[in-house]
Design a protein around this motif. Structure first.
Motif, PDB file in Angstrom:
ATOM      1  N   MET A 155      40.212 -44.127  -3.449  1.00 36.09           N
ATOM      2  CA  MET A 155      39.107 -44.848  -4.055  1.00 36.09           C
ATOM      3  C   MET A 155      37.768 -44.309  -3.540  1.00 36.09           C
ATOM      4  O   MET A 155      36.855 -44.082  -4.312  1.00 36.09           O
ATOM      5  CB  MET A 155      39.237 -46.334  -3.748  1.00 36.09           C
ATOM      6  CG  MET A 155      38.205 -47.201  -4.352  1.00 36.09           C
ATOM      7  SD  MET A 155      38.617 -48.922  -4.002  1.00 36.09           S
ATOM      8  CE  MET A 155      37.175 -49.716  -4.564  1.00 36.09           C
ATOM      9  N   GLY A 156      37.686 -44.125  -2.201  1.00 38.43           N
ATOM     10  CA  GLY A 156      36.454 -43.618  -1.610  1.00 38.43           C
ATOM     11  C   GLY A 156      36.132 -42.210  -2.060  1.00 38.43           C
ATOM     12  O   GLY A 156      34.974 -41.803  -2.087  1.00 38.43           O
ATOM     13  N   LEU A 157      37.154 -41.449  -2.434  1.00 37.44           N
ATOM     14  CA  LEU A 157      36.961 -40.080  -2.918  1.00 37.44           C
ATOM     15  C   LEU A 157      36.813 -40.028  -4.434  1.00 37.44           C
ATOM     16  O   LEU A 157      36.781 -38.956  -5.014  1.00 37.44           O
ATOM     17  CB  LEU A 157      38.139 -39.205  -2.485  1.00 37.44           C
ATOM     18  CG  LEU A 157      38.297 -39.008  -0.977  1.00 37.44           C
ATOM     19  CD1 LEU A 157      39.583 -38.264  -0.666  1.00 37.44           C
ATOM     20  CD2 LEU A 157      37.090 -38.291  -0.397  1.00 37.44           C
ATOM     21  N   GLN A 158      36.764 -41.195  -5.073  1.00 41.59           N
ATOM     22  CA  GLN A 158      36.619 -41.341  -6.516  1.00 41.59           C
ATOM     23  C   GLN A 158      37.806 -40.772  -7.278  1.00 41.59           C
ATOM     24  O   GLN A 158      37.675 -40.348  -8.418  1.00 41.59           O
ATOM     25  CB  GLN A 158      35.312 -40.720  -6.999  1.00 41.59           C
ATOM     26  CG  GLN A 158      34.089 -41.348  -6.382  1.00 41.59           C
ATOM     27  CD  GLN A 158      32.810 -40.698  -6.858  1.00 41.59           C
ATOM     28  OE1 GLN A 158      32.762 -40.051  -7.897  1.00 41.59           O
ATOM     29  NE2 GLN A 158      31.755 -40.870  -6.103  1.00 41.59           N
ATOM     30  N   ILE A 159      38.970 -40.760  -6.646  1.00 44.83           N
ATOM     31  CA  ILE A 159      40.190 -40.361  -7.338  1.00 44.83           C
ATOM     32  C   ILE A 159      40.648 -41.561  -8.143  1.00 44.83           C
ATOM     33  O   ILE A 159      40.751 -42.664  -7.597  1.00 44.83           O
ATOM     34  CB  ILE A 159      41.277 -39.925  -6.335  1.00 44.83           C
ATOM     35  CG1 ILE A 159      40.803 -38.676  -5.591  1.00 44.83           C
ATOM     36  CG2 ILE A 159      42.601 -39.671  -7.033  1.00 44.83           C
ATOM     37  CD1 ILE A 159      41.680 -38.271  -4.428  1.00 44.83           C
ATOM     38  N   ALA A 188      31.827 -48.661  -9.813  1.00 43.99           N
ATOM     39  CA  ALA A 188      30.435 -49.092  -9.700  1.00 43.99           C
ATOM     40  C   ALA A 188      30.340 -50.505  -9.115  1.00 43.99           C
ATOM     41  O   ALA A 188      29.416 -50.807  -8.355  1.00 43.99           O
ATOM     42  CB  ALA A 188      29.752 -49.026 -11.060  1.00 43.99           C
ATOM     43  N   GLU A 189      31.316 -51.365  -9.436  1.00 45.20           N
ATOM     44  CA  GLU A 189      31.328 -52.716  -8.862  1.00 45.20           C
ATOM     45  C   GLU A 189      31.437 -52.689  -7.349  1.00 45.20           C
ATOM     46  O   GLU A 189      30.938 -53.569  -6.663  1.00 45.20           O
ATOM     47  CB  GLU A 189      32.507 -53.526  -9.411  1.00 45.20           C
ATOM     48  CG  GLU A 189      32.284 -54.138 -10.755  1.00 45.20           C
ATOM     49  CD  GLU A 189      33.435 -55.053 -11.139  1.00 45.20           C
ATOM     50  OE1 GLU A 189      33.703 -56.023 -10.405  1.00 45.20           O
ATOM     51  OE2 GLU A 189      34.064 -54.779 -12.166  1.00 45.20           O
ATOM     52  N   PHE A 190      32.124 -51.682  -6.838  1.00 45.96           N
ATOM     53  CA  PHE A 190      32.296 -51.531  -5.390  1.00 45.96           C
ATOM     54  C   PHE A 190      31.240 -50.599  -4.787  1.00 45.96           C
ATOM     55  O   PHE A 190      31.350 -50.213  -3.627  1.00 45.96           O
ATOM     56  CB  PHE A 190      33.694 -50.989  -5.067  1.00 45.96           C
ATOM     57  CG  PHE A 190      34.785 -51.959  -5.339  1.00 45.96           C
ATOM     58  CD1 PHE A 190      34.977 -53.067  -4.523  1.00 45.96           C
ATOM     59  CD2 PHE A 190      35.633 -51.784  -6.416  1.00 45.96           C
ATOM     60  CE1 PHE A 190      35.992 -53.970  -4.765  1.00 45.96           C
ATOM     61  CE2 PHE A 190      36.654 -52.677  -6.674  1.00 45.96           C
ATOM     62  CZ  PHE A 190      36.841 -53.778  -5.844  1.00 45.96           C
ATOM     63  N   ALA A 191      30.239 -50.232  -5.581  1.00 46.04           N
ATOM     64  CA  ALA A 191      29.154 -49.344  -5.155  1.00 46.04           C
ATOM     65  C   ALA A 191      29.688 -47.989  -4.702  1.00 46.04           C
ATOM     66  O   ALA A 191      29.300 -47.461  -3.670  1.00 46.04           O
ATOM     67  CB  ALA A 191      28.308 -49.991  -4.068  1.00 46.04           C
ATOM     68  N   GLY A 218      29.477 -48.376  -0.800  1.00 45.73           N
ATOM     69  CA  GLY A 218      30.884 -48.746  -0.919  1.00 45.73           C
ATOM     70  C   GLY A 218      31.809 -47.665  -0.398  1.00 45.73           C
ATOM     71  O   GLY A 218      32.871 -47.944   0.165  1.00 45.73           O
ATOM     72  N   THR A 219      31.404 -46.405  -0.566  1.00 45.63           N
ATOM     73  CA  THR A 219      32.189 -45.296  -0.040  1.00 45.63           C
ATOM     74  C   THR A 219      32.239 -45.379   1.490  1.00 45.63           C
ATOM     75  O   THR A 219      33.305 -45.246   2.095  1.00 45.63           O
ATOM     76  CB  THR A 219      31.599 -43.943  -0.481  1.00 45.63           C
ATOM     77  OG1 THR A 219      31.546 -43.913  -1.909  1.00 45.63           O
ATOM     78  CG2 THR A 219      32.416 -42.783   0.036  1.00 45.63           C
ATOM     79  N   ALA A 220      31.091 -45.613   2.105  1.00 47.16           N
ATOM     80  CA  ALA A 220      31.040 -45.753   3.569  1.00 47.16           C
ATOM     81  C   ALA A 220      31.882 -46.947   4.014  1.00 47.16           C
ATOM     82  O   ALA A 220      32.581 -46.877   5.033  1.00 47.16           O
ATOM     83  CB  ALA A 220      29.600 -45.914   4.034  1.00 47.16           C
ATOM     84  N   GLY A 231      34.952 -46.642   6.410  1.00 46.74           N
ATOM     85  CA  GLY A 231      34.820 -47.402   7.661  1.00 46.74           C
ATOM     86  C   GLY A 231      35.978 -48.360   7.861  1.00 46.74           C
ATOM     87  O   GLY A 231      36.520 -48.483   8.967  1.00 46.74           O
ATOM     88  N   LEU A 232      36.375 -49.035   6.797  1.00 49.10           N
ATOM     89  CA  LEU A 232      37.510 -49.949   6.874  1.00 49.10           C
ATOM     90  C   LEU A 232      38.796 -49.194   7.195  1.00 49.10           C
ATOM     91  O   LEU A 232      39.620 -49.649   7.999  1.00 49.10           O
ATOM     92  CB  LEU A 232      37.655 -50.706   5.548  1.00 49.10           C
ATOM     93  CG  LEU A 232      38.689 -51.810   5.490  1.00 49.10           C
ATOM     94  CD1 LEU A 232      38.384 -52.901   6.511  1.00 49.10           C
ATOM     95  CD2 LEU A 232      38.725 -52.415   4.087  1.00 49.10           C
TER      96      LEU A 232
END
Length: 154
Positions: free
Chosen positions: A1-5, A15-18, A23-25, A29-30
């Motif tokens: 998700m963080g890598l936009q896969i 976009a909802e998760f920014a 949101g990527t950070a 981070g999580l």
């Protein structure tokens, strides 16, 4: 998700998760936070879980009191077990709070997500087992030491 896969989230869902953005950070981070907690579990089965590493100021080389490890590990085991069990029973509710068109059902995404999250159901119970073994080993060892006669003989 963080890598936009694409794992089921549409561009609108990301976009909802920014994502991309803060949101990527957050996602990374999580992930780092969860991996750090998982890594600390190794301290329950490795020697560095009994003696503070030498590089830690003021504590390095000193013994770790068993309760210092047992209480957080047991609390974590309970919390993870409750959270993952609760989430498993609400799996069919995933994504209901997201806007329409944010998530794609089908296409194998549901299976991918289930495969990614299913192992979490084991984390809490396995952590509980390792914590219990650590407590038994460390507290049992202290009990045995207390029973040894001082001075070495009768």
């Amino acid at each position: 998700m963080g890598l936009q896969i694409p794992v089921g989230f549409t561009e609108k869902g990301l976009a909802e998760f920014a994502i991309p953005g803060w949101g990527t950070a957050y996602v990374f981070g999580l992930s780092v936070f969860a991996e750090t907690l998982a890594f600390l579990t190794l301290g329950l089965v490795r020697p560095w879980g009994e003696v503070w590493p030498r590089w830690i100021p003021f504590l390095g080389g000193k013994g770790i009191h068993p309760v210092t490890a047992i209480v957080p590990a047991a609390s974590g085991a309970i919390a993870v077990t409750v959270l993952t069990t609760w989430s498993a029973f609400r799996w069919d509710q995933a994504g209901v709070t997201m806007a329409e068109g944010s998530f794609e059902s089908g296409g194998g995404y549901d299976v991918v997500m289930a495969c990614c999250y299913a192992p979490l159901l084991l984390w809490g119970p396995l952590l509980a087992v390792v914590t219990a073994q650590y407590a038994w080993r460390r507290l049992g060892q202290r009990s045995q030491d207390a029973l040894q006669p001082l001075g070495g003989g009768a």
